[in-house]
Design a protein around this motif. Structure first.
Motif, PDB file in Angstrom:
ATOM      1  N   MET A 103      -8.947  24.152 -96.511  1.00  0.00           N
ATOM      2  CA  MET A 103      -8.321  24.001 -95.096  1.00  0.00           C
ATOM      3  C   MET A 103      -9.055  24.810 -94.009  1.00  0.00           C
ATOM      4  O   MET A 103      -9.314  24.251 -92.953  1.00  0.00           O
ATOM      5  N   ALA A 104      -9.355  25.835 -94.653  1.00  0.00           N
ATOM      6  CA  ALA A 104     -10.420  26.613 -93.612  1.00  0.00           C
ATOM      7  C   ALA A 104     -11.574  25.966 -93.198  1.00  0.00           C
ATOM      8  O   ALA A 104     -11.917  26.108 -91.886  1.00  0.00           O
ATOM      9  N   ASN A 105     -12.200  25.377 -94.035  1.00  0.00           N
ATOM     10  CA  ASN A 105     -13.475  24.644 -93.847  1.00  0.00           C
ATOM     11  C   ASN A 105     -13.400  23.244 -93.048  1.00  0.00           C
ATOM     12  O   ASN A 105     -13.984  23.197 -91.950  1.00  0.00           O
ATOM     13  N   VAL A 106     -12.149  22.885 -93.285  1.00  0.00           N
ATOM     14  CA  VAL A 106     -11.795  21.572 -92.350  1.00  0.00           C
ATOM     15  C   VAL A 106     -11.754  22.005 -91.091  1.00  0.00           C
ATOM     16  O   VAL A 106     -12.193  21.307 -89.864  1.00  0.00           O
ATOM     17  N   THR A 107     -10.954  23.198 -90.694  1.00  0.00           N
ATOM     18  CA  THR A 107     -10.693  23.691 -89.558  1.00  0.00           C
ATOM     19  C   THR A 107     -12.085  24.329 -88.737  1.00  0.00           C
ATOM     20  O   THR A 107     -12.136  23.941 -87.612  1.00  0.00           O
ATOM     21  N   LYS A 108     -12.843  24.794 -89.392  1.00  0.00           N
ATOM     22  CA  LYS A 108     -14.067  25.289 -88.965  1.00  0.00           C
ATOM     23  C   LYS A 108     -14.825  23.912 -88.658  1.00  0.00           C
ATOM     24  O   LYS A 108     -15.831  24.172 -87.421  1.00  0.00           O
ATOM     25  N   ILE A 109     -15.130  23.113 -89.367  1.00  0.00           N
ATOM     26  CA  ILE A 109     -15.951  21.869 -88.950  1.00  0.00           C
ATOM     27  C   ILE A 109     -15.483  21.266 -87.718  1.00  0.00           C
ATOM     28  O   ILE A 109     -16.182  20.839 -86.802  1.00  0.00           O
ATOM     29  N   THR A 110     -14.007  21.129 -87.679  1.00  0.00           N
ATOM     30  CA  THR A 110     -13.497  20.257 -86.527  1.00  0.00           C
ATOM     31  C   THR A 110     -13.674  21.375 -85.266  1.00  0.00           C
ATOM     32  O   THR A 110     -14.053  20.801 -84.330  1.00  0.00           O
ATOM     33  N   ASN A 111     -13.599  22.620 -85.475  1.00  0.00           N
ATOM     34  CA  ASN A 111     -13.922  23.526 -84.219  1.00  0.00           C
ATOM     35  C   ASN A 111     -15.416  23.342 -83.797  1.00  0.00           C
ATOM     36  O   ASN A 111     -15.498  23.403 -82.449  1.00  0.00           O
ATOM     37  N   LEU A 112     -16.089  23.185 -84.657  1.00  0.00           N
ATOM     38  CA  LEU A 112     -17.634  23.094 -84.336  1.00  0.00           C
ATOM     39  C   LEU A 112     -17.969  21.921 -83.595  1.00  0.00           C
ATOM     40  O   LEU A 112     -18.710  21.818 -82.713  1.00  0.00           O
TER      41      LEU A 112
END
Length: 446
Positions: A141-150
């Motif tokens: 979930m953290a990686n999904v959030t990071k990619i989305t925010n990027l």
């Protein structure tokens, strides 16, 4: 005619409803408004003799200093003592914060110190949300959030526009990614569904368009990350369905506990299916399995842990299990295992041909019970039906509060704010004719 007059009429009507009922329940929740003032909302739920349920705002308590258990207890005590006090009060539901549930210095602790035996419940929706957070895939979930925010977070308007253009060129099913908001119950599931469906487009998006994204975009080529993503998306969607079922006003505790019990059965079904790599109930996993030929048997351990978490929580609702069983199925219940004072009326009920063939259930079934023939069963139901099982009504009121007391209206006084929320949240009809006629010089032309 002023807002204060309308609010006072609603408040008086609420007092009359509570005075006429035999029991009432309250829901408590506390939040901080835009001016950093802690607002404690106290909602009351009462039921009339004809089983009409009322859910109304009892009081808005603005706590300008501390929000300790003693502060909350004093505010609640002041609100209910005019309606029979804690003697007439049936279960209290809270948001589960320490200041509420603490058995020594929390609201519950002070309730017990004052010799009150009123049962207290932790909001069933909050407990469901805590169960959802126990899933051990936080890194995914953290990686999904990071990619989305990027791609679309912060000051990335140019990158975001290029990504939207790519989605349009590829004729994608969705037009954009969704940002994740931790405080919103359904946000995680919606964000994951959108990310999973756009995983190919995200992988196609040129890495040079997104700074510091090489490591994160490598995840989209990692089979293990994709497996975790697919499973997390599916199980979160199932949890979102449960969350939506638990939302809503005027739901009885029997309905809400039934939704949780049904999800527990689903978890057993999911575990059995995953043991055989049967992905019928996991559409994202099935889609990925068809593309990559992957298996998902090992995820049954996560299902088992989630099932254990559901079993560990909701203990405060177990004390109502016998009453819930009787309320849900009085026609076919075991009479000898029911409370003694209800057994004789249950014998008559189960042999009453008009009730045995009735298609209605729940509260509507209780409306059919004759007060002369089934007085004890009616009184027992009138005590169970008002029980709040969640603080959902408080959460919806806080949404209204956010719009009422905004950055542009942050100087509203506590009294005015209370009047506004009383009117905004009420479902009671206002008698404007009597209000107008009560003025010395009513402006009838308006």
């Amino acid at each position: 005619m002023r807002l204060e007059d309308i609010s006072n009429q609603i408040s008086n009507n609420v007092k009359d409803i509570i005075a006429d009922c035999t029991h009432f329940s309250i829901a408590l929740d506390e939040s901080t408004d835009v001016s950093n003032t802690n607002q404690l909302l106290i909602f009351v739920r009462a039921i009339k003799e004809d089983f009409t349920i009322f859910e109304e705002l009892l009081k808005v308590c603005s706590l300008h200093s501390t929000t300790r258990g003693v502060d909350i207890f004093n505010a609640v005590k002041s609100a209910v003592e005019g309606f029979g006090g804690f003697e007439k009060l049936s279960p209290v539901v809270t948001d589960g914060a320490k200041s509420m549930t603490g058995t020594i210095s929390g609201f519950v602790g002070f309730l017990r110190q004052n010799q009150s035996t009123v049962p207290t419940l932790h909001c069933i929706i909050h407990q469901e949300a805590l169960c959802a957070k126990s899933i051990k895939l936080s890194t995914t979930m953290a990686n999904v959030t990071k990619i989305t925010n990027l791609i679309r977070g912060g000051n990335r308007s140019l990158t975001h526009r290029k990504f939207l253009t790519l989605l349009e060129e590829m004729d994608s099913a969705y037009g954009d990614l969704l940002l994740h908001a931790e405080v919103r119950w359904l946000s995680r599931g919606k964000c994951l569904v959108r990310f999973f469906e756009l995983r190919h487009e995200i992988a196609t998006f040129p890495r040079e368009e997104v700074t510091n994204s090489a490591e994160l975009q490598n995840d989209l080529e990692d089979v293990e990350f994709l497996r975790n993503l697919a499973f997390l998306t599916d199980i979160t969607q199932h949890l979102n369905v449960l969350n939506l079922q638990l939302q809503g006003k005027k739901q009885t505790i029997c309905q809400m506990v039934g939704f949780v019990d049904s999800f527990r059965k689903k978890l057993h079904l999911f575990k059995s299916a995953l043991d055989k790599n049967n992905l019928l109930h996991f559409p994202c996993c099935r889609k990925l399995s068809e593309e990559e030929g992957l298996e998902f048997r090992d995820y049954n351990e996560i299902i088992e842990d989630l099932s254990s978490e559901f079993k560990r929580r909701f203990n405060d609702f177990e004390s109502f299990r016998t009453d819930i069983s009787l309320f849900s199925n009085p026609i076919h219940c075991d009479i000898e295992s029911q409370p003694g004072h209800l057994q004789l009326e249950l014998c008559e009920l189960q042999c009453d041909p008009s009730l045995n063939t009735s298609p209605v259930t729940g509260i509507d079934f209780r409306k059919l019970l004759s007060p002369e023939r089934y007085p004890l069963l009616r009184n027992w139901a009138l005590k169970l039906c008002p029980v709040f099982a969640s603080t959902y009504i408080c959460e919806t009121a806080f949404s209204s509060l956010k719009h009422v007391k905004s950055k542009n209206r942050n100087r509203l006084s506590d009294v005015v704010l209370s009047h506004i929320l009383q009117v905004v949240t009420s479902q009671l009809e206002v008698d404007f004719i009597s209000l107008v006629s009560s003025f010395m010089k009513p402006q009838c032309s308006h």
